[in-house]
Design a protein around this motif. Structure first.
Motif, mmCIF file in Angstrom:
data_model
loop_
_atom_site.group_PDB
_atom_site.id
_atom_site.type_symbol
_atom_site.label_atom_id
_atom_site.label_comp_id
_atom_site.label_asym_id
_atom_site.label_seq_id
_atom_site.Cartn_x
_atom_site.Cartn_y
_atom_site.Cartn_z
ATOM 1 N N ASP A 42 14.530 26.761 -39.577
ATOM 2 C CA ASP A 42 13.206 26.374 -39.086
ATOM 3 C C ASP A 42 12.567 27.474 -38.245
ATOM 4 O O ASP A 42 11.341 27.535 -38.117
ATOM 5 C CB ASP A 42 13.290 25.068 -38.294
ATOM 6 N N ASN A 52 17.827 15.494 -41.043
ATOM 7 C CA ASN A 52 16.376 15.526 -41.246
ATOM 8 C C ASN A 52 15.971 14.387 -42.178
ATOM 9 O O ASN A 52 15.725 14.601 -43.368
ATOM 10 C CB ASN A 52 15.962 16.875 -41.831
ATOM 11 N N TYR A 101 12.164 21.815 -44.963
ATOM 12 C CA TYR A 101 11.708 21.422 -43.633
ATOM 13 C C TYR A 101 10.284 20.881 -43.720
ATOM 14 O O TYR A 101 9.545 21.183 -44.668
ATOM 15 C CB TYR A 101 11.719 22.616 -42.667
#
Length: 648
Positions: A376, A558, A319
């Motif tokens: 996350d 992502n 992330y």
């Protein structure tokens, strides 16, 4: 003077060609008229009205004719009892009424026939319209009205692992939706998904059928309101189908659109599309991903499982997070500032990712950190910890030993695998390629070189004695088995790979030869054969094109981590390494993971996990633990390793 015959010219020269008119029979003209009328609802309605008016006129004429015949106007009850009884029962069955005269009875039967005919015609027409509607809906031709969905354009075997990964990634959403739009018929797609994906949880999969090169049809997929778009490469169509699909999609929704991940094999095409779309279309090269992971797997046991853990959604993921508390602090501070996540780099304010920077690098305001976390929500700043590094039991940076590789089989994949691997090999390493002479021409391998290593070659017929002879020549560290993907079908190539794995297992188990057992890294094209490959050689790692599917899934959710993944897979810059634990701590001693991180920081390395050798005896994919809590206690054992990211 004789009269001249008018000159005729052919069509396209000075006049039209003379065409004789064919006389069309009246029956065919009427049939054509009815076909045209019945082809539309309006035509059917007009034809029906005309038919009813005609019937009304005909019945009026018949009734007038009956009125002129006296016998038909006599009382019918004068007939014998049997006839009256028969008519009474028949009239009840047909519901036409008793009828006082024969004329009324005849008219009743005629009206009954007309009613039945009209009802049957209407029912048949309505049924046909409903069947056409259901057929259209079943073919997946209706538009999509969902928004924030993941749109998959195209169809390939990679769609199944992609759906499984998206089901995990979107499990926290209220109504996760994936729309698949391809030129494959909808029933075929639905059956294949049901047979290959299993339970997808609450993920809704909507399939639509149509041309992917026609912007008008692609518009039905509602690409403009999608969260992300995946364009899959049909293996038989190649990159051309991907390019035309991307162009059709952009023609539909314009130049500003959701992030697109396209599966493209040709590197030049990938760069061209990325440049032409200002980076909105990112490409994934399946063969390149497989080659890089195969190279990583051949380097050290356990590295491939680290990569798989980072690529799938069931474990840890990468992330990019904004943490204002880190502004003004150093990268070394950030390494120990998160209890349940692991920092591996920095994203600068201009969007550039730097993996494993020096510990003293400052984190400027507006910069973000690149972290490994289970979710996350687990990325929580817990304060800069003052954990002291360990007193190292052994000097790090031991001289790398030469590595000896045996490559069995060959394809274009071999060039990519060895090119990626060569940069990691120490001086004195060797590569020997063993290929079937009827499948690989010697000229194809003539003069090849990888880094500073020039491979040696053997061309064999496939007999096990030939393989034994080559295996006895040297103690190989790894054996890489490649499918002959360029020379035969994927099914045949996988069958050859499985046979080779069984051969090697037999050779290693046979004490009559001098071949030393070695790790096997095998390429399997069809991921459904992985269980068979495990059975053929249960201790060895097998990679397949499911890896590219995992990366496609990650980038669709992502896209910012694309450069991070690329950097980790490259030999240049930061890369994943497995370091012997005795370079950090003496075997038998218990330490926290935070202490390992602090010790690695002093070596300009980012520690991301640990490998327990005892848990990797049955399958090298086990034993690796990524991103444990900083307070987690680890007891070092001989043979264990520490997973780090460090610059080459």
């Amino acid at each position: 003077m004789a009269e001249e015959t008018p000159r005729e010219y052919g069509q396209g020269t000075f006049g039209e060609a003379k065409v004789s008119k064919r006389k069309i029979p009246f029956r065919i003209r009427v049939s054509s008229f009815f076909d045209a009328a019945l082809g539309s609802t309006r035509g059917f309605a007009l034809l029906g009205i005309a038919f009813l008016i005609t019937l009304a006129l005909v019945m009026t004429g018949i009734q007038a004719g009956i009125a002129l015949v006296n016998v038909l106007n006599d009382d019918a009850s004068d007939a014998n009892n049997f006839v009256n009884a028969f008519w009474t029962q028949l009239s009840r069955i047909l519901a036409v009424g008793d009828g006082g005269t024969w004329g009324e009875r005849i008219m009743g039967v005629l009206f009954w026939i007309i009613n039945i005919s009209i009802s049957a015609g209407l029912i048949a027409y309505i049924t046909a319209q409903f069947m056409a509607l259901f057929t259209r809906l079943g073919r997946g031709l209706s538009p999509v009205f969902e928004s924030k969905h993941t749109l998959i354009l195209g169809w390939s075997p990679r769609v199944f692992p992609i759906l499984r990964e998206l089901a995990i990634a979107k499990s926290s959403e209220r109504r996760p939706t994936v729309v698949i739009y391809s030129d494959v018929l909808r029933p075929e797609m639905n059956d294949a998904i049901a047979n290959n994906c299993g339970d997808l949880g609450k993920l809704r999969v909507i399939t639509r059928h149509g041309s992917m090169t026609n912007p008008t049809e692609v518009a039905r997929a509602n690409a403009g309101e999608a969260h992300s778009i995946i364009v899959l490469r049909a293996d038989e169509a190649g990159d051309a189908s991907v390019v035309t699909t991307v162009l059709a999609m952009r023609a539909t929704i314009g130049d500003v659109h959701p992030p697109v991940v396209a599966e493209i094999e040709d590197e030049h095409i990938a760069r061209t599309i990325a440049s032409a779309t200002d980076g909105l279309v990112q490409s994934v090269q399946s063969s390149d991903i497989i080659a890089r992971v195969t190279a990583q797997a051949a380097r050290q046991p356990g590295l491939a499982s680290v990569i798989l853990d980072l690529l799938d959604f069931s474990g840890n993921e990468i992330y990019v997070a904004e943490v204002p508390e880190l502004a003004g602090k150093t990268y070394g501070d950030a390494l120990l500032a998160f209890e349940k996540s692991t920092v591996i780099g920095i994203e600068t304010a201009d969007g550039k990712n730097i993996l494993n920077p020096v510990p003293t690098q400052k984190i400027a305001a507006g910069s973000k950190v690149v972290v490994i976390a289970e979710d996350d929500s687990a990325i929580a700043f817990t304060g800069v910890s003052n954990v002291k590094p360990l007193v190292k039991a052994k000097a790090s940076g031991a001289k790398q030993k030469p590595h000896h590789l045996l490559v069995i089989g060959w394809s274009s994949m071999g060039h990519a695998v060895l090119a990626n691997l060569a940069d990691y090999l120490a001086t004195g390493s060797s590569i020997h390629i063993l290929a079937r002479k009827e499948l690989v021409a010697p000229e194809e391998l003539k003069g090849i070189k990888f880094g500073k290593i020039t491979p040696t070659l053997s061309f064999v017929s496939g007999r096990i004695e030939e393989v034994v002879s080559v295996a006895e020549q040297r103690n190989y560290d790894e054996i890489i088995v490649l499918g002959y993907r360029s020379q035969m079908s994927p099914t045949d190539a996988d069958a050859q790979t499985l046979l080779t794995m069984l051969q090697m297992k037999h050779i290693f188990d046979d004490d009559s030869n001098k071949a030393k057992p070695a790790r096997i890294v095998a390429e399997i094209l069809d991921s459904t054969l992985l269980p068979l490959a495990r059975a053929a050689s249960s201790d060895d790692l097998v990679v397949s094109d499911v890896l590219s599917a995992l990366l496609i899934s990650q980038l669709s959710q992502n896209p910012r981590i694309a450069s991070v993944i690329t950097d980790l897979f490259d030999a240049d810059g930061a890369a994943i390494h497995l370091v012997p634990v005795d370079e950090f701590v003496a075997p038998g001693k218990s330490v926290t993971f935070g202490e390992l991180v602090a010790t690695g920081r002093g070596e300009k390395s980012s520690v991301i996990g640990y490998r327990h050798a005892a848990e990797a005896t049955t399958n090298e994919g086990t034993g690796v633990v990524l991103n444990p809590d900083k307070s987690h206690t680890i007891t070092a054992r001989a043979g264990d390793g520490v997973v780090v990211i460090r610059n080459s």
